[in-house]
Design an enzyme around this catalytic site. Structure first.
Site, PDB file in Angstrom:
ATOM      1  N   LYS A 202     -35.315  26.563 -17.115  1.00  0.00           N
ATOM      2  CA  LYS A 202     -35.444  28.012 -16.952  1.00  0.00           C
ATOM      3  C   LYS A 202     -35.756  28.653 -18.302  1.00  0.00           C
ATOM      4  O   LYS A 202     -35.146  28.326 -19.326  1.00  0.00           O
ATOM      5  CB  LYS A 202     -34.154  28.588 -16.368  1.00  0.00           C
ATOM      6  CG  LYS A 202     -34.259  30.037 -15.903  1.00  0.00           C
ATOM      7  CD  LYS A 202     -33.008  30.439 -15.125  1.00  0.00           C
ATOM      8  CE  LYS A 202     -33.129  31.853 -14.560  1.00  0.00           C
ATOM      9  NZ  LYS A 202     -31.953  32.226 -13.754  1.00  0.00           N
TER      10      LYS A 202
ATOM     11  N   GLU B 205     -31.344  27.839  -6.547  1.00  0.00           N
ATOM     12  CA  GLU B 205     -31.039  27.569  -7.950  1.00  0.00           C
ATOM     13  C   GLU B 205     -29.708  26.826  -8.084  1.00  0.00           C
ATOM     14  O   GLU B 205     -28.711  27.177  -7.450  1.00  0.00           O
ATOM     15  CB  GLU B 205     -30.978  28.907  -8.698  1.00  0.00           C
ATOM     16  CG  GLU B 205     -30.778  28.809 -10.187  1.00  0.00           C
ATOM     17  CD  GLU B 205     -30.839  30.172 -10.863  1.00  0.00           C
ATOM     18  OE1 GLU B 205     -30.915  30.209 -12.099  1.00  0.00           O
ATOM     19  OE2 GLU B 205     -30.813  31.195 -10.148  1.00  0.00           O
TER      20      GLU B 205
ATOM     21  N   CYS C 124     -35.579  32.227 -10.439  1.00  0.00           N
ATOM     22  CA  CYS C 124     -34.828  33.475 -10.237  1.00  0.00           C
ATOM     23  C   CYS C 124     -35.251  34.603 -11.178  1.00  0.00           C
ATOM     24  O   CYS C 124     -36.235  35.279 -10.922  1.00  0.00           O
ATOM     25  CB  CYS C 124     -33.327  33.185 -10.371  1.00  0.00           C
ATOM     26  SG  CYS C 124     -32.291  34.478  -9.607  1.00  0.00           S
TER      27      CYS C 124
ATOM     28  N   SER D 107      -4.368  52.729   8.742  1.00  0.00           N
ATOM     29  CA  SER D 107      -3.798  54.067   8.592  1.00  0.00           C
ATOM     30  C   SER D 107      -4.392  55.084   9.548  1.00  0.00           C
ATOM     31  O   SER D 107      -3.871  56.192   9.678  1.00  0.00           O
ATOM     32  CB  SER D 107      -4.015  54.557   7.155  1.00  0.00           C
ATOM     33  OG  SER D 107      -5.400  54.787   6.926  1.00  0.00           O
TER      34      SER D 107
END
Length: 715
Positions: free
Chosen positions: A114, A45, A175, A353
């Site tokens: 779209k 896309e 999509c 750490s």
């Protein structure tokens, strides 16, 4: 008699506004597709300009340059004799649409806008685009002059149509349309469309890939057909990671699936499938055929071109369904982003750490080193070029991940008088096992200097709680240590390579997980603040699973000790040399509870009262309603008190759908009235009501039991 077609889909590492790079990757993917015999090629896309342009979509430059790239594609010999499907923004009648432009042999066949836009979570498509709302309708689109000069066309079809070739019919989705309940492929399939294509920009979230695969397969399981999905890959300049995983499905089964995470900029996937399989599959579904006989037809764009190569025999091996892929460990998801950052910088520095979070970050870097070495071993020249640029050595070829890790990764254990020997040893051993360049230093002198300045100015010295100080003093002393570590991390990131006679600088990595951010269990502007936080979108539960994966696959035996140690900040004084401060005690809730709170708050859209109502059922076996109420109120009180910290949250890879990333994914306020008086009163009223009803029930049950005993005695 078979009728085979070869189709190609791809995953491309496109970047917002990188028109030169995007064009090169598009052309390369077409060339590979043609070499593999494909007659149709699908791409991600908005691939021409990059999906993540955001407000650059408002700029006329973005539209102009997209059409300039389209002209280059139309002119290229690589795009001849193959139907090409590209994504770009298009302005039609002064309205901006997210479109696919489909062309063949220097002629545009269709511009398909779209119709269903993504506008939740990290998606903002309605901000920049308008959905095409006229189903089964096409209009004439007047082409820009630069395109007219190439194609010889003045107008082309613009709208909701399908392509009718000599041998089949193709329909397009973009999509979000796959994810919608009224997906276009349903009606298109009933109208005779046999090949569905989806140009996608789907970013990765943990466990989302499985859902996407299921959606693609279900799209053709009931209706038959061939579904081809392309997807973006890489980070596209933002916090998201687009995970590729292009795929091709036939009649509900996956026949080909690309890698989910790869360092390759261009990945092309092809499959040779038989159209007759679709037709025979549909023939026996009487309910489908009955519905198809009544469907409203789509406008068809006729294309004088065939996707099949032969009408009589199968000239290519047919792709059969492939095994479903299991989910891949999330460590690989950040490696592409990491490698890009590595290629433009000298490496990374991590305050290590010896705890689970910073160890997980270190293991992600080590995993990246593994992937880089593997990519180079497999012949990826682009990766090798980037590595040599970072190493300032045109002859360098990394072969051992530990050796490469030592070149690009510096870890630093910043001890204080409150640090234990156990965490010191764990950090040292893990650094040795992954091969990082490790530094040990002590921050006590710097901390005492800062406190000394305050004492001189104000005439008072703060004390820890165990030494008689109050809560404010105790918290301030902890925060000084945390913030000193940030200053030192950036100092060493800028100058440690210089001190070693190596050019360049280092990016500072943070290591605060998504649960701590949600709760606000971090010091603002401490070493949770960094250039990038690889685990900022990942829960403690998933980090634990990841470390277990690294223990098993990388033989990092130190992780066994790290996994068994209780999480601690080590900012308060030790008790007889042992850690007395733990994260979960400090937070007043467990990490497992935090994960549940986060999912209910964000994904289930629960406020305090509705969260309480859900949890009294979910936790009924382990907590009373009053205990649930206490936990929920404590969470919301601390969440609202600390929400302001999310405004300066270090950029993190988005991996969890309850991420509290402020003003990007989570659009809730950062200033609250922290009393939640109305909401908490509703909770208290419900608790009282529940306890009253429970008491009545117990009383009735008790009387009933007594009556039964009395009757038994009378008998």
């Amino acid at each position: 008699m078979g009728r085979t077609v070869t189709v190609a889909t791809c995953a491309l590492n496109q970047w917002a506004l990188d028109f030169d790079g995007n064009l090169a990757r598009i052309l390369k993917s077409i060339e590979i597709a043609k070499q593999k015999g494909a007659r149709y090629r699908l791409r991600p896309e908005l691939e021409i300009c990059g999906y993540g342009c955001s407000d650059h979509y408002y700029e006329s430059d973005t539209l102009l340059h997209s059409f300039q790239v389209l002209a280059k594609l139309l002119e290229s010999p690589a795009t001849q004799d193959i139907i090409c499907d590209v994504g770009m923004p298009v302005m039609h009648k002064n309205v901006r649409y997210n479109c696919r432009v489909i062309f063949l042999n220097k002629r545009i066949l269709l511009i398909r806008p779209k119709m269903i836009l993504a506008n939740a979570g990290n998606y903002r498509e309605l901000r920049w685009f308008t959905p095409w709302s006229r189903t089964r309708h096409v209009e004439e689109y007047f082409l820009p002059r630069m395109i007219q000069e190439v194609t010889g066309q003045e107008y082309v079809s613009f709208g909701d149509a399908v392509l009718s070739t000599k041998d089949t019919c193709l329909g397009s989705e973009i999509c979000e349309e796959l994810w919608a309940p009224n997906s276009p492929h349903i009606e298109m399939g009933l109208d005779g469309v046999e090949i569905f294509t989806n140009s996608s920009g789907s970013y990765h979230v943990l466990r989302k890939a499985h859902t996407r695969v299921e959606l693609v397969n279900s799209a053709t399981a009931k209706n038959g057909g061939i579904y081809v999905l392309a997807n973006q890959k890489g980070c596209d300049g933002d916090r998201l990671y687009y995970d590729g995983c292009a795929m091709i499905s036939v009649n509900g089964d996956t026949v080909s699936q690309g890698s989910q995470f790869s360092l390759d900029d261009v990945e092309v996937l092809t499959a040779t499938v038989d159209l007759e399989d679709v037709r025979s599959y549909r023939a026996e579904i009487s309910s489908r055929n009955l519905a198809a006989s009544k469907v409203n037809p789509y406008p068809r764009v006729k294309v004088n071109f065939a996707l099949s190569s032969s009408d009589d025999i199968l000239s290519f091996p047919i792709c059969l369904p492939s095994p479903r892929k299991d989910k891949i460990c999330f460590c690989k998801k950040t490696c592409h982003n990491f490698f890009f950052l590595l290629a433009v910088k000298g490496g990374f520095l991590l305050p290590l750490s010896g705890g689970m979070d910073s160890s997980a970050t270190a293991c992600i870097v080590y995993s990246m080193c593994h992937q880089v070495c593997l990519a180079i071993m497999n012949g990826n020249q682009d990766v090798l070029d980037d590595v040599r640029r970072v190493a300032n050595d045109e002859t360098y070829t990394p072969k051992d991940p530990r050796e490469f890790c030592g070149r690009v990764f510096t870890t630093c254990y910043m001890a204080s008088e409150n640090s234990s020997q156990e965490t010191h040893n764990r950090a040292k051993l893990l650094a040795e096992q992954i091969g990082s360049y490790h530094i040990n230093l002590n921050i006590d002198r710097a901390v005492k200097a800062i406190i000394g300045i305050f004492s001189v100015v104000m005439g008072k010295s703060p004390r820890f709680h165990v030494h008689g100080g109050n809560h404010r003093e105790n918290l301030a002393l902890q925060n000084v240590q945390a913030r000193i570590r940030l200053v030192l991390a950036y100092l060493f990131a800028q100058l440690s390579l210089w001190a070693r006679g190596i050019p360049g600088g280092l990016l500072v990595l943070g290591s605060a997980n998504v649960d701590e951010s949600l709760r606000g269990y971090l010091t603002k502007y401490d070493c949770s603040s960094a250039d990038i936080n690889p685990i900022g979108g990942i829960s403690k539960t998933d980090l634990r699973s990841f470390l277990q994966y690294c223990l098993e696959n990388f033989q990092l035996t130190t992780l066994r000790i790290i996994l068994s140690a209780p999480p601690t900040a080590e900012l308060e004084p030790l008790t007889h040399g042992q850690v007395s401060q733990t994260d979960e005690a400090d937070m007043g809730m467990t990490y497992a509870e935090l994960s549940v709170f986060g999912k209910l708050r964000k994904i289930a859209k629960a406020g305090p009262y509705s969260m309480f109502c859900k949890l009294i059922t979910l936790w009924r076996e382990i907590c009373t309603p009053r205990q649930v109420a206490s936990k929920v109120k404590h969470f919301f009180r601390m969440y609202s008190v600390n929400r302001h910290k999310m405004t300066v949250l270090t950029p993190a890879y988005h991996a969890e759908d309850y991420s509290p990333d402020d003003n990007r994914f989570d659009l809730r306020p950062f200033l609250y009235n922290t009393t939640w008086s109305w909401q908490f009163r509703c909770i208290d009223n419900q608790v009282s009501r529940n306890e009253f009803l429970f008491g009545i029930k117990a009383y009735v049950m008790g009387r009933t039991h007594s009556q039964c005993v009395f009757r038994d005695k009378m008998r």
